[in-house]
Structures are given as C-alpha cells and as structure tokens.
Write a protein that holds these residues in place. Structure first.
Motif, PDB file in Angstrom:
ATOM      1  N   ALA A  70      21.007   7.057   6.457  1.00  0.00           N
ATOM      2  CA  ALA A  70      20.987   6.393   7.755  1.00  0.00           C
ATOM      3  C   ALA A  70      20.017   7.096   8.689  1.00  0.00           C
ATOM      4  O   ALA A  70      19.942   8.311   8.742  1.00  0.00           O
ATOM      5  CB  ALA A  70      22.375   6.387   8.357  1.00  0.00           C
TER       6      ALA A  70
ATOM      7  N   MET B 130      20.496   1.127  16.085  1.00  0.00           N
ATOM      8  CA  MET B 130      20.882   0.924  14.693  1.00  0.00           C
ATOM      9  C   MET B 130      19.674   0.710  13.800  1.00  0.00           C
ATOM     10  O   MET B 130      18.608   0.325  14.249  1.00  0.00           O
ATOM     11  CB  MET B 130      21.849  -0.259  14.579  1.00  0.00           C
ATOM     12  N   ASP B 131      19.897   0.947  12.486  1.00  0.00           N
ATOM     13  CA  ASP B 131      18.815   0.754  11.518  1.00  0.00           C
ATOM     14  C   ASP B 131      18.446  -0.713  11.430  1.00  0.00           C
ATOM     15  O   ASP B 131      19.230  -1.590  11.755  1.00  0.00           O
ATOM     16  CB  ASP B 131      19.272   1.251  10.150  1.00  0.00           C
TER      17      ASP B 131
ATOM     18  N   PRO C  85      18.331  -4.110  10.223  1.00  0.00           N
ATOM     19  CA  PRO C  85      19.325  -4.778   9.366  1.00  0.00           C
ATOM     20  C   PRO C  85      18.722  -5.415   8.122  1.00  0.00           C
ATOM     21  O   PRO C  85      19.470  -5.839   7.241  1.00  0.00           O
ATOM     22  CB  PRO C  85      19.935  -5.832  10.292  1.00  0.00           C
TER      23      PRO C  85
ATOM     24  N   ARG D 219      24.229  -2.671   3.917  1.00  0.00           N
ATOM     25  CA  ARG D 219      25.071  -1.887   4.823  1.00  0.00           C
ATOM     26  C   ARG D 219      24.640  -2.101   6.270  1.00  0.00           C
ATOM     27  O   ARG D 219      25.461  -2.328   7.161  1.00  0.00           O
ATOM     28  CB  ARG D 219      24.970  -0.402   4.469  1.00  0.00           C
ATOM     29  N   ASP D 220      23.346  -2.040   6.494  1.00  0.00           N
ATOM     30  CA  ASP D 220      22.844  -2.188   7.866  1.00  0.00           C
ATOM     31  C   ASP D 220      22.971  -3.632   8.347  1.00  0.00           C
ATOM     32  O   ASP D 220      23.237  -3.877   9.521  1.00  0.00           O
ATOM     33  CB  ASP D 220      21.390  -1.721   7.925  1.00  0.00           C
TER      34      ASP D 220
ATOM     35  N   ARG E  35      26.498  -4.021   9.421  1.00  0.00           N
ATOM     36  CA  ARG E  35      26.680  -3.383  10.722  1.00  0.00           C
ATOM     37  C   ARG E  35      26.119  -4.248  11.835  1.00  0.00           C
ATOM     38  O   ARG E  35      26.697  -4.339  12.921  1.00  0.00           O
ATOM     39  CB  ARG E  35      25.973  -2.035  10.741  1.00  0.00           C
TER      40      ARG E  35
END
Lengths: 857, 233, 105
Positions: free
Chosen positions: A717, A780-781, A783, A788-789, A792
C-alpha cells in the motif's frame, strides 16, 4: 378467517373480549351513495390523460403493473418462439449466433425481471389493501415511482433489443464474458443499468408491501389471523429487501469495472469471476422463491374457496413460509456445483437445497389435505390449480435430483435444467397466476366470463407445455447443452428438438387464447354477481369493480369474520365501520399495530401527483447518460434527482397542528404528523434493512476477495497508516457527533429552539463528507491498480454517499424549522434522519474496520 | 467385470431404444465408472421420483369426492415433514456417497491438462518423449483413472465428456481437477458446456482412449494430425 | 406495537440462528481451505474442522435453548415461535452435518 363456525356477530364479539381482544363500536349508518360520491371526489384519479400520469392509486397502479407485465410476457414469449424456431432443425439458419445470443439473454431477463417480478408486485399492490381492509398502499407516490422505473427500465432494454444492441451474455451475465474485454459495446451496460433501474421498483414495492401488511391491517385482524396471501407477500417482500441488494451491488461493481476500469472480477488485478457468481446467485436463487411464494399464496387463497372449506394447517403453512424465506438464502451455491468448490461446501448447499423441499412439501400436502377436507368443485381456477399440481410437483422432483452434487455435474447447463426451471416457473408461477386471473377477473372487471374459451386455453397450454418441456429432460440427458444455436453433429437430438418446437407453438396458441379470454371477459362479459365464489376474504366485500377508495368505512373487529365476505359488504358501504367517508376532504386510512392490529393513528396520504414520473424520468436520464458514456453529464442528472427527492420530501410536511380524528364512537386517534411511530418510521426501517443487506454483500465481497481468491497479491500500500487513520477518524467522529446533534435537536424542538443543534449536525456531517472526500481523492491508492484498492474505493464511496445523505437531512430539517414545521410534537424528518444517521455511523465504523483488517493501511 | 458390462448394456438400452441412433454425448450411456455411478444415481432417483409423483397425483385424485376428516397434523407433520425428510435423507446420503467417490483425492497416476480458450481446447498430455500439446483432441490410456487439470485462457468454459464423467468449469485464475476413466479404448465426444460467447456451439473436442499397452507411444501420430489444423486463436 | 415486533422476532429467531450458523460455517470452510487450516492438527481433529464444529455446536445449542424458552403450543400465537425454533434446529442439523462425515477440502 379465524372461526369456521357461523357464530352470530354478538357472540363473536363476546368471544373476542374473552381472548383479550378489543372491540370498536359501530358508526351510525349513512346513505351509501352519498358516502360513495364524497369518497370518489377525494380518491379518484384526475380526469383524462392527466389522470394516467398523476395516478398514485393502488388499484390503478396494480392493474397497470399486471397489464404491463403481460405485455412483456408476450414479448418474452415471442423471443422464446424465435429460439424454438432456430432449434427446430440442427443447422437452423433462421438467426445468426450473435442475434440468437441476444434473444435467449433477453428471453430470460424479460421473463424474470420484466414479467414475473412486476406481475407479483402488481398482484400484491392491487390485492393487499383490499384483502387487509384498507384504502391504499402505505406510500402511494412510491407505488407510482416503482411503476415508472419499471416501465422506463423495461423500455430501455426493449429499445436495445430493437436497435440490435441487446445484452448477449446470458441472463446470468457471467464475468469475464460480460466484462469490457470480451463484451465491448453497450450490450452488457444495457443489462446492468436497465435491470438495476427496474430493481428500484422492486425495492420500492417490497418496502411498501412490508409496511402495508404490518401496519394497515383492519383493526382486530391479528397477524396470526390475516389471510395467508398476506403472509406469503410478507415473506416475498422481506426476501426482496434482502435478496435484490446483492444483485444491485454486483451490477454496480461490474458497471464500475466496465466504465472506469476498477477491477473486481478481473483475475490479473486481484479480482475473481466467482465473486460475480456468488453475488448473482445470492440474489438468483432467492429470486425463484420470491416468484413462487406469491403464487403459493394465490393457491392457499383459491383452493379452500374452490373446495368450500377453509385452509388446513394455517400455522404449519406460516412456519413453512418462514422456513422458505430463510432456507432459500442458503442454496445459491447449487448453481455453482461445477466451478471447483470443495466437496464439503457443496455438501452443505446440497443438503440445504434438499431441505427446502420440506416446507414446500408441507404446503403441497396442506393443499391436498384441504381438498380432502372439502368438496372440490371444478371451476376454471381449479383447472389451473390442477395444472399446477401436475407441473410443479415434477419440477420440484427434478429440483431434488439437481440438488444432488454428482447428478448436477452431469445435468448442469444442459437442456435438463432448462426443462426443470420451466416446470418450476410455469408450474409454480404461471399456472397459479392463471388461476388467480380467472378467479379475480370478476372482481377486477365486475363481469362474468364467457364459457368455454378459458377451458380450451387451459388444455392447450397444458398439452403444449408438457409436450415442449417433458422431452427436454431427455434432450439434456443425451448431452445437449444450453445456449447452443446449432447441433449439426448430433442427429439424436433432432426429433427431440423438433417435438419441443412444435409443442411450443401449441403452448403459444394456448396463451393467446387465454389472453383473448381475459379480453372477452373484460369487454363482453355479463355483469358478475358480487362475490361469485362465496369467498371469505375482504377483497370480495366491496362493490364490483372496486371503487377508488375500496371501502367506504374500514372493517372493524365486528365486521372482520364475515364468512363469506358478503355480510360485511353492506354495513361497510353504509359507513358503519371505522373512519367512514372523507369528511375532512383528504385521503385517510387507519394505521394499526404490528401484532394485534390495534388502532394507532390515522394516516393522511398525498393526492395525485406527477412527481413520481418526473423523478423516474430524471433517473432514466442518468441511466441513458451512463449508457452513452457521458459520465461527466451524469452529475447534473444526479443533482436533478436529488432536487426532486427534496421536492418529494416537501410533500410530506405540514406547518399546522392537526386535531385528533374520531374514527368510531369513543375512538379518537391522532393524525400521523403527531404519531409516535408513523408508516414512514416502519418504511425507513425496511429500507435500511435492505441497505444493510447491500452493505453486508459488500463486506462479503471484500472478505471473499481477500481470503479466498487465489489471485496475485496486492501491491504494497502506498498510503502509510498515519495519514489515512486521522481522516478515517474524522469521518467517524463527524457522523457520531451528527448522531448526538440529531438527538439534541429533537429535544430542543419541543421548546421551539432547535436551530443550534441542527446547525451543529449539519456542520459535523459536512465535515465527515469532506474528510471522506479527502481520503478518497487524495490519500487512497489508485483504485484501478488492484481489487483491494477498488473495494476500498467503493467502501469510501458508500460512506461518502451516506455522509451526503445525512448532511441533506440536516439541511432539510433546518428548512423545516425555518418554515415552522418542527413544533408541538411534530418532529418532521428528525426521526427518519436519526435512523439514517445511526446507520451511517455504524456502516462507516464497519467500513473503516474492514479496510484496516484487509491489511496495508 | 462381466456384471459391469451387463449393467452398462441395460443402461444404454433405454435411451438407445428411445433415440434410435448413436448417443455419443449421452450421460445415460456411460463408458467409465464416474459416468456410470451418476447414471445409476439417475435411474434410482427417476424410479423414486416417479413413485412420489404418482403418490401426489393419487392423493389429488382421491380428494374429489365426499369430504373426509383427516387430522391436519397427518398432512402437514407426518407427510409434509416426516415423510419428506425421510425420503430426502436417503437422497442426500446417496448423493454424498457417490459424490465423495468421484472427487479426486490424492493424485492419479496420469495427469493431463486441458486449457480452454475462445473457441477451442489445448490439451497437454504425456507422449513418447515428454509432454505433447494437441488441439481439440485429448489422449488418455483406457482402463485407468486420469486427472484432467482444467484451466481457462479468457472467459469461463466447461470441460464435459458426458460418457466418461460430469463436467467441471474452466475458470480464469483457477485450476480445477476432474477425474475420469474410460473403461474401453475408443473415441469419446466432449464439448464446452458453459456459455462462452458466439463460438460456444462450435467448441467440441474428442477424447481418445488408447489401449494401455499402446499409450503413450500412440499419442504422437494423432497429435500431429490434430496439430496441423489447430492453431490457437 | 412493540409486542407484535417482538413476537415476529421470536418467530424468526430459530431460522435466523440457522442463517448465522450456516454462513459462519461456510465462511470458516472457505477461509480455512484457502489459508491451509486443514493441515494444522489438534488432538481432536484439524483446527479447521474444530472451528467449524464449534460454530455448528453453538448454533445447535442456541436453537435448543430457544426450544426450552418457547414452550407454549396452545394457540397459534404461542406455537409459531416454537415452530421457528424447530425449523432452526432441524435446518442446522441437516444442512451442516456433512462437516462430520466428509473430508474438509
């Protein structure tokens, strides 16, 4: 309903008071015609074409739902004819493969989403208020919104069919075939957006059916004494509330994957095609029972009437409904027996799939027992009941076979399954619905049918159906897979397919004749006697055809147990029941308690309005913009949707105090603005239950992709925990403070000084929104890198949407305060808002915890 | 062994009589133990289901006539719960028993690979000199269990040879294992059983079971034939 | 109002326990197979099977408790919660017993 013996009214009242039940004295009789005129003036639709647009009445909309569903049934049937024509010969050149794929996809999708579900919704919407002794559904504007969403969604899908860009990946839309790589073009988007649009109407109908059954039964109609049809519809609507969210979530995720490249189902970036299957069938299997339960409710209603007796084993049937509602959510994996899941897990689902046959068997035997106990009379509805037994029992037995894992490995995805599902759906839904149509047509049209046509239609359909689908079991066992358009190397399937094709045309003739019968009855039939079947339920205790207000006065405990319903008819029409007429010039009905149906308050309903049409139109605009890829332009469309929802909310408010209403001598009831637990209160709980099911499906997806999917690990991450945690804490704190604020505001409003608390809530909710926006957009990363991203990102979006909704509630409450609508115990939107605020807080906490447990924060 | 053949003959006789011609994709003409056990399960279930169906029809027919007073619990509890649970328990036991015998546990001696793509099959199997790749033809030895490792290139497909065993899906990102066995040498037809796009109907393949003494020497020759007209995507 | 909602809750309690138990055992099964719990042994079977069996046992006990709690059968109102408890017990027993007779993964 409860007591079979013909007790006199007085002794019945005495029996009631002995069992702790209550009594409501009668109102003085009035002139029935004057009541009818006064009520019609208040309840009728607007005149002319405008009336079609602004109608919110459940009789109008229920019929419209059913009529539209019939049209879609005809279209789906024509598609089936095309399929059968193509398959009649091994190298059919009638359709090319691309078109064939579109047609079988649309056949399944139309029959499921545009015929069966709307048909049962329409039946419930039309019938429930009449059976339960009330004047309309709980949220009439929502009924209308549901109808328009259904119509527009259906039209979008039909339009795609005629434009040649219909969905073509099967009604189950398995990824990756339905993903952007293997299904370029808008075909798959049509399905994802169109079906989700139609599902808005399913959720809307489910909410109001639940609320109507729980809160609008005639006073004294205990939950354990209401007509079984209402129990079935209650089970159905609760299943819809829990069962549709997984599909809505799956469709939204796939659409996001297709439109924006966030991976959920793509293996290379940590997604999993099996997640789609789990979510789809988590909806798809309950769907079968969602369709079957209302049909079974029809059977439990009609069979005792046709046999001049009452239903046998009421309690056991209610228990079976409860069992079906739950068990049907534990079977979904039996659609996935061949995807490579370990045998023990398959065994759980195999056992559960077999177990679901038990409550079904209880009902079938209860129906047969009812026939033994009574004296069956072969009226036309009874023909269709017998057609049901003949067909559905076979479908159930092949279902038991398919529940066995090893046999499923052979039969899965063959014509055997096609045969099975048609036996179940036509046997378990279409035959009962035809029984319902022939049974209730006099009630709907006020006319008696023309002899002979209906019987002929029944026999032709029965012969056509079994001729088509019985041989298909063998076709499947001889190895013919589903969804193929040619079979040049398999001469052994030719005569089987030709037989199916020929009989399918016979069946079509039968259905056409059935439709003709309905048409003839509606136009040429003689006047029907009132209550021609001598049925005991309240739907026959009204004038034929039903007036817009159903009952001039609502049946109280003294008029409930009429058996047949005819004795209640005259006193009700003369206004001797509860809440007679429309003396206050507004649409009113009685709201009762969930269990014993004690009178609680009087609800005042909104009148005719075109707002539902505009709102559905705005949603349609959004859907069309999404379809055409103009993603930026969806923002103004969504703003329009929000503005119309605000406008909708304005229609629910009042700035006056409303005096209590004298519903019967000595029975003075508050109006819902002053009530402790209004219909909106119960409806909000239902909607949030459904919303919770959506969130739970999202958490399931997260757990599945994190723990079970074998795909590549997520990249390290990018975000160090220190910067994400404070933002997440701010979101939760903002929503928590908002929850405190809404409670403070409620207390403050009693003393007309709530401004401070409301402003505080608005600000902290806006702060939470801001924090989640910063989190999502800045911290946030990307997507698109890994599932996973992407998950999220969806979690953040879910929390952001709820923070936005809570902020909206705060703004709405401030506006209400400004207008003087929050005063003297009128809490306006505060209670609904509190539910939403608490729900948002809880889901934000869970979302944060899930993201942290996922690792890498 | 002889009794086995007799059974097979009986089993294949019925659909043969019905269809009157070849049944190369028939799950009812099993040619291996997995398909045979499932076929037995089917005939057993068919018999039981026919009896149950008849029972319901008779009960419905008997309801026409004078009213009879049968206690409600006998319908709902005795027949509805007790009787149906008893029947279903037998079904479940049979299903689990057969299922567990068909699940590959441990490794079979022979392992081959089947890789599905839009729209064809690439098989990898032992040949005389190492592994051999073929298109749309899979070579196995007759008379012994073979594990097929099924994978997919693009979308979901399913590997199905009805006369040998049930089907298993080819899912992108996963490896699935199916155990099958051909009792006799011969050619067995297979196909893709999961809808996979416009080429779904034209994704047949063939499993050739060689006498075990010829295997894997015989593989090369046929492999070359198959290779010449193959060619992925 | 509250009495009716409470009663509905009682009717649904048994099947709800089944739903929770079924979901928990299925989740434990899937997670355990993916994470290799099957290989971790304890004196009474693998960690995997032990975890599933514990969840199953808890569900059965909870349904049994409900049966003791809802003892009335006289009226329909009393009988339905008890029937719900039986449904929960029977469904939990029937649908999850494969966990003691089959290999786990």
């Amino acid at each position: 309903m409860s007591d079979p013996t013909a007790l006199g009214r007085e002794s019945r009242a005495a029996a009631r008071s002995r069992s702790g039940a209550f009594d409501i004295p009668e109102n003085p009789p009035q002139r029935a015609l004057a009541l009818h005129r006064a009520l019609t003036a208040v309840w009728a639709n607007d005149p002319g074409w405008r009336g079609q647009i602004t109608a919110v009445n459940h009789t109008t909309l229920g019929l419209r739902f059913m009529a539209t569903a019939l049209v879609f049934f005809a279209i789906g049937g024509i598609l089936a004819m095309l399929i059968r024509t193509q398959l009649a010969t091994p190298e059919g050149a009638f359709l090319d493969t691309e078109l064939y794929n579109q047609i079988f996809t649309m056949h399944g999708s139309i029959m499921m989403f545009l015929f069966a579900i709307p048909m049962l919704e329409g039946l419930g919407i039309y019938m429930l208020p009449k059976m339960l002794g009330t004047r309309d559904m709980a949220f009439p504007r929502l009924t209308a919104l549901g109808y328009w969403c259904y119509l527009f969604g259906g039209l979008i899908m039909l339009g795609a069919l005629f434009a040649g860009v219909a969905p073509r990946d099967g009604w189950f839309m398995y990824t990756p075939l339905s993903g952007a790589t293997y299904s370029p073009g808008i075909n798959a988007d049509v399905w994802l957006l169109g079906v989700t649009f139609v599902e808005i109407s399913a959720i809307a109908a489910a909410v109001e059916i639940t609320v109507t059954i729980l809160r609008q039964r005639a006073p004294g109609m205990k939950l354990t004494e209401m007509p079984l049809f209402a129990w079935y519809m209650l089970g159905t609507s609760v299943m819809m509330l829990a069962g549709f969210p997984p599909l809505i979530l799956a469709s939204v995720l796939l659409e996001i994957e297709r439109a924006f490249g966030w991976p959920f189902f793509e293996v290379a970036r940590g997604g999993d095609p099996l997640l789609w299957q789990h979510l789809f069938w988590l909806f798809g299997h309950p769907e079968v029972y969602i369709i079957f339960l209302p049909a079974a409710g029809v059977l439990s209603t009609i069979i005792p009437v046709m046999c001049r007796t009452r239903i046998l084993g009421y309690g056991a049937i209610v228990a079976s409904i409860v069992a079906l509602v739950f068990l049907s959510f534990g079977l979904w994996v039996h659609h996935m027996f061949t995807v490579g899941i370990p045998h023990m897990a398959l065994a759980f689902f195999s056992a559960a799939s077999l177990l679901v046959a038990v409550p079904t068997a209880v009902q079938v035997f209860a129906w047969i027992g009812t026939m033994w106990q009574g004296r069956p009379e072969l009226h036309l509805p009874m023909y269709h009941v017998l057609g049901f037994f003949l067909t559905f029992v076979m479908g159930g037995l092949t279902g038991v076979m398919l529940a066995l894992v090893p046999f499923n490995w052979q039969a899965h995805d063959t014509a055997f399954v096609t045969a099975h599902l048609h036996y179940v759906l036509i046997g378990g839904f279409v035959f009962p619905i035809m029984a319902a149509a022939t049974y209730w047509m006099p009630q709907i049209t006020g006319r008696a049918r023309i002899r002979g046509v209906g019987e002929a239609a029944f026999w032709i359909i029965l012969i056509g159906f079994h001729g088509t689908f019985f041989v298909m079991h063998l076709t499947g066992l001889l190895g013919m897979p589903r969804r193929i358009d040619i079979y040049p190397d398999n001469p052994e399937w030719i005569w089987l397919n030709l037989t199916s094709s020929i009989f399918s045309f016979v069946m079509t003739i039968g259905f056409a004749l059935f439709a003709l019968d309905l048409f003839l009855q509606a136009t040429l039939g003689k006047r029907s006697a009132r209550n021609p079947w001598q049925a005991p339920t309240l739907d026959w205790a009204l004038a034929l055809p039903a007036p817009a207000y159903n009952f001039a006065s609502l049946p109280g405990p003294r008029l409930l147990t009429g058996e047949p319903a005819r004795p209640a008819l005259l006193p009700l029409a003369r206004g001797e029941g509860v809440l007679p007429g429309a003396p206050r010039g507004r649409r009113e009905f009685l709201v009762t308690s969930i269990g014993a149906a004690r009178p609680d308050h009087v609800a005042v309903l909104p009148g005719n309005t075109a707002l539902p049409l505009w709102l559905a139109g705005a949603i349609a605009l959004f859907v069309l913009l999404m379809l055409s890829g103009h993603y930026i332009w969806t923002l103004p469309a969504l703003t329009l949707v929000a503005a119309l929802i605000w406008r909708w909310g304005r229609g629910l408010t009042t700035e006056q105090d409303h005096p209590a209403v004298e519903a019967a001598p000595g029975l003075s009831l508050p109006v819902h603005y002053h009530a402790h637990a209004s219909l909106g209160h119960t409806g909000t709980i239902c909607l949030l239950f459904s919303n919770g099911a959506l969130f739970a499906s999202l958490l399931f997806g997260l757990g599945f992709l994190t723990l079970v999917t074998p795909g590549p690990d997520a990249p390290e991450a990018f975000v160090p925990g220190q910067s994400a945690i404070p933002a997440m804490a701010t979101v939760v704190a903002g929503l928590a403070l908002g929850a405190i604020g809404v409670r403070l505001a409620r207390h403050a409003v009693q003393g007309e000084r709530g401004t401070g608390a409301l402003w505080f809530s608005a600000v902290v909710n806006a702060l939470a929104l801001l924090a989640v926006a910063i989190l999502g957009l800045g911290l946030m990363d990307d997507p698109t890198t890994h599932a996973r991203d992407a998950l999220r990102g969806v979690l953040a979006g879910y929390v952001a949407l709820h923070a936005l909704i809570c902020t909206g509630f705060a703004a709405f409450a401030l506006d209400q305060l400004r207008r003087g609508e929050l005063a003297n115990g009128r809490t306006g939107t505060l209670k609904t808002w509190r539910f939403w605020q608490d729900f948002s807080l809880a889901t934000a906490l869970l979302a944060g915890a899930a993201a942290i447990m996922q690792g890498g924060v | 062994m002889r009794g086995w053949k007799v059974k097979r003959l009986i089993m294949s006789a019925v659909p043969l009589a019905l269809a009157g011609c070849d049944t190369e994709l028939s799950a009812l003409s099993p040619a291996g133990p997995a398909a045979a056990q499932i076929a037995w399960l089917w005939w057993g279930m068919l018999a039981a289901s026919s009896a149950l169906f008849l029972l319901v029809l008779v009960l419905v027919a008997m309801s026409f006539g004078a009213p009879r007073d049968v206690p409600a619990r006998r319908w709902t509890h005795t027949l509805g719960v007790g009787f149906s649970l008893a029947v279903l328990s037998v079904f479940l036991a049979a299903g689990l028993w057969v299922g567990e015998r068909l699940v590959p546990r441990g490794a079979a001696a022979v392992e081959v690979r089947a890789h599905a793509f839009q729209w064809g099959w690439r098989f990898t199997q032992p040949g005389p000199r190492g592994m051999v790749e073929t298109h749309d033809v899979l070579h196995i030895p007759a008379g012994e269990p073979v594990d097929v490792i099924v994978t997919a290139e693009d979308v979901i497909h399913a590997f199905w040879v009805p006369r040998l065993a049930g089907k298993i899906d080819a899912v992108p990102g996963r490896q699935n294992r199916l155990r099958l066995q051909a009792d006799e040498p011969g050619r067995y037809a297979g196909m893709c059983a999961e809808f996979c796009g416009v080429g779904h109907a034209i994704m047949p393949f063939e499993v050739i079971a060689h006498p075990s003494e010829d295997w894997p020497q015989a593989v090369t020759a046929t492999a070359r034939d198959a290779d010449s007209d193959g060619g992925e995507q | 109002m509250a009495r009716g909602a409470l009663w509905l809750g009682q009717v649904l309690a048994g099947p709800a326990i089944w739903a929770v138990t079924f979901a928990a055992v299925y989740a434990l099964h899937g997670t355990g197979c993916a994470q290799g719990w099957d290989a971790m042994a304890t004196p009474v079977g693998s960690v995997h099977r032990l975890a599933m069996a514990l969840a199953w046992g808890a569900g059965l006990l909870a349904c049994g408790g409900l049966l003791l709690r809802f003892s009335g059968t006289e009226t329909r109102w009393q009988a339905l919660p008890r029937m719900g408890a039986w449904i929960g017990l029977g469904a939990t027993l029937f649908s999850l017993f494969p966990l003691i007779v089959l290999p786990a993964c």
